[in-house]
Design a protein around this motif. Sequence first.
Motif, PDB file in Angstrom:
ATOM      1  N   ALA A  73       0.819  -1.214   0.000  1.00  0.00           N
ATOM      2  CA  ALA A  73       0.000   0.000   0.000  1.00  0.00           C
ATOM      3  C   ALA A  73       0.851   1.262   0.000  1.00  0.00           C
ATOM      4  O   ALA A  73       0.566   2.218  -0.725  1.00  0.00           O
ATOM      5  N   GLU A  74       1.914   1.272   0.822  1.00  0.00           N
ATOM      6  CA  GLU A  74       2.769   2.455   0.888  1.00  0.00           C
ATOM      7  C   GLU A  74       3.462   2.700  -0.450  1.00  0.00           C
ATOM      8  O   GLU A  74       3.600   3.846  -0.887  1.00  0.00           O
ATOM      9  N   ALA A  75       3.909   1.620  -1.094  1.00  0.00           N
ATOM     10  CA  ALA A  75       4.552   1.753  -2.398  1.00  0.00           C
ATOM     11  C   ALA A  75       3.541   2.211  -3.449  1.00  0.00           C
ATOM     12  O   ALA A  75       3.858   3.032  -4.315  1.00  0.00           O
ATOM     13  N   THR A  76       2.316   1.698  -3.356  1.00  0.00           N
ATOM     14  CA  THR A  76       1.267   2.129  -4.279  1.00  0.00           C
ATOM     15  C   THR A  76       0.991   3.613  -4.133  1.00  0.00           C
ATOM     16  O   THR A  76       0.852   4.339  -5.130  1.00  0.00           O
ATOM     17  N   LEU A  77       0.923   4.096  -2.885  1.00  0.00           N
ATOM     18  CA  LEU A  77       0.701   5.517  -2.626  1.00  0.00           C
ATOM     19  C   LEU A  77       1.797   6.364  -3.261  1.00  0.00           C
ATOM     20  O   LEU A  77       1.520   7.367  -3.940  1.00  0.00           O
ATOM     21  N   ALA A  78       3.048   5.948  -3.053  1.00  0.00           N
ATOM     22  CA  ALA A  78       4.181   6.709  -3.586  1.00  0.00           C
ATOM     23  C   ALA A  78       4.195   6.683  -5.109  1.00  0.00           C
ATOM     24  O   ALA A  78       4.357   7.723  -5.759  1.00  0.00           O
ATOM     25  N   VAL A  79       4.029   5.498  -5.695  1.00  0.00           N
ATOM     26  CA  VAL A  79       4.092   5.364  -7.148  1.00  0.00           C
ATOM     27  C   VAL A  79       2.937   6.108  -7.816  1.00  0.00           C
ATOM     28  O   VAL A  79       3.133   6.826  -8.806  1.00  0.00           O
ATOM     29  N   ALA A  80       1.732   5.963  -7.282  1.00  0.00           N
ATOM     30  CA  ALA A  80       0.562   6.606  -7.890  1.00  0.00           C
ATOM     31  C   ALA A  80       0.700   8.126  -7.879  1.00  0.00           C
ATOM     32  O   ALA A  80       0.408   8.794  -8.876  1.00  0.00           O
ATOM     33  N   ASN A  81       1.151   8.678  -6.756  1.00  0.00           N
ATOM     34  CA  ASN A  81       1.320  10.138  -6.678  1.00  0.00           C
ATOM     35  C   ASN A  81       2.471  10.619  -7.550  1.00  0.00           C
ATOM     36  O   ASN A  81       2.383  11.680  -8.183  1.00  0.00           O
ATOM     37  N   LEU A  82       3.556   9.843  -7.604  1.00  0.00           N
ATOM     38  CA  LEU A  82       4.695  10.217  -8.439  1.00  0.00           C
ATOM     39  C   LEU A  82       4.308  10.221  -9.914  1.00  0.00           C
ATOM     40  O   LEU A  82       4.628  11.165 -10.649  1.00  0.00           O
ATOM     41  N   VAL A  83       3.614   9.184 -10.339  1.00  0.00           N
ATOM     42  CA  VAL A  83       3.183   9.107 -11.733  1.00  0.00           C
ATOM     43  C   VAL A  83       2.232  10.256 -12.059  1.00  0.00           C
ATOM     44  O   VAL A  83       2.313  10.871 -13.135  1.00  0.00           O
ATOM     45  N   TYR A  84       1.350  10.580 -11.121  1.00  0.00           N
ATOM     46  CA  TYR A  84       0.415  11.691 -11.330  1.00  0.00           C
ATOM     47  C   TYR A  84       1.158  12.997 -11.579  1.00  0.00           C
ATOM     48  O   TYR A  84       0.849  13.744 -12.524  1.00  0.00           O
ATOM     49  N   VAL A  85       2.150  13.279 -10.726  1.00  0.00           N
ATOM     50  CA  VAL A  85       2.908  14.522 -10.862  1.00  0.00           C
ATOM     51  C   VAL A  85       3.700  14.540 -12.168  1.00  0.00           C
ATOM     52  O   VAL A  85       3.720  15.544 -12.891  1.00  0.00           O
ATOM     53  N   LEU A  86       4.356  13.417 -12.480  1.00  0.00           N
ATOM     54  CA  LEU A  86       5.164  13.355 -13.703  1.00  0.00           C
ATOM     55  C   LEU A  86       4.306  13.548 -14.955  1.00  0.00           C
ATOM     56  O   LEU A  86       4.689  14.272 -15.880  1.00  0.00           O
ATOM     57  N   LEU A  87       3.141  12.911 -14.986  1.00  0.00           N
ATOM     58  CA  LEU A  87       2.274  13.035 -16.152  1.00  0.00           C
ATOM     59  C   LEU A  87       1.640  14.417 -16.228  1.00  0.00           C
ATOM     60  O   LEU A  87       1.403  14.946 -17.317  1.00  0.00           O
ATOM     61  N   LEU A  88       1.363  15.018 -15.073  1.00  0.00           N
ATOM     62  CA  LEU A  88       0.822  16.371 -15.061  1.00  0.00           C
ATOM     63  C   LEU A  88       1.826  17.352 -15.655  1.00  0.00           C
ATOM     64  O   LEU A  88       1.470  18.238 -16.446  1.00  0.00           O
ATOM     65  N   VAL A  89       3.101  17.182 -15.288  1.00  0.00           N
ATOM     66  CA  VAL A  89       4.140  18.113 -15.732  1.00  0.00           C
ATOM     67  C   VAL A  89       4.568  17.840 -17.177  1.00  0.00           C
ATOM     68  O   VAL A  89       4.709  18.767 -17.982  1.00  0.00           O
ATOM     69  N   GLY A  90       4.786  16.561 -17.501  1.00  0.00           N
ATOM     70  CA  GLY A  90       5.354  16.253 -18.818  1.00  0.00           C
ATOM     71  C   GLY A  90       4.710  15.111 -19.541  1.00  0.00           C
ATOM     72  O   GLY A  90       5.351  14.460 -20.378  1.00  0.00           O
ATOM     73  N   GLY A  91       3.435  14.841 -19.250  1.00  0.00           N
ATOM     74  CA  GLY A  91       2.777  13.682 -19.845  1.00  0.00           C
ATOM     75  C   GLY A  91       1.904  13.987 -21.036  1.00  0.00           C
ATOM     76  O   GLY A  91       1.108  13.145 -21.464  1.00  0.00           O
TER      77      GLY A  91
END
Length: 256
Positions: A175-193
């Motif tokens: 769950a903790e890894a899912t939280l980190a990965v999901a938020n990281l992917v969200y930020v990366l795609l928001l900025v450069g996706g």
Amino acid sequence: MSLDVTPKPGSAPLGAMLRAQAGMELKLMLRNGEQVLLTLVIPLLLLVMGTRADQVVDLGPGRTIDIIAPGVLALAVLSTSFTSLAISTGFDRRYGVLKRLGASPLPRSVLLLGKVGAVAAVEAIQLAVLVPTALALGWEPHGGAVAWIWAVLLVIAGTVAFGALGLLIAGTLRAEATLAVANLVYVLLLVGGGLMVPLSRYPEGARQVMEIVPSGALGEGLREVFAGGSGLVPLLVLLGWAAVAGLATIRSFKWE
């Protein structure tokens, strides 16, 4: 006249179970302030503030609101069907909710469909807020009814693709890894996706990559259809991701 009071044990009809599960999932999502912020408030703020985005980023030719509005709609789909779904499912799995529900008369397929139904309901709320706001800010979508049909198809395909990816992460990572990965992917795609900035503004090599990334396909697809073009290629890309990610999720999802 006598009444028949003979017990008739058995599970409820699948339709009733699906409606109950989807309703419960929707209530849980709306009660979570962080998810409401992620799925509605952030896209709304970006839509309002994005009217001046051309002062910070070169968005290319065209009216800024006409470029930003489709991207915000794509971001709303990403935030709900990927980030929010992945995080909620990951913690349901950690705390044993999925295990207990999986052992109940509720079929696992209905459990997952209930989550999808809740996601669809939240997206309907998002679009009901974001589209009128964009129109009030001066957005002028072209293409008429055909454009909206394309847009609905792209949103559905994007929801399935991102939802499958979100469940893939939630069903394989802690769950903790899912939280980190999901938020990281969200930020990366928001900025450069490819969501907020047209792919035409990317370097050639990066543009070719972003055309086959789900966020780039959805963002660019919505911009194209509301400019009067076709969304066929982006739709096929999203359907491909939905098929591959869906198959991977079916094979690897762990309920506990």
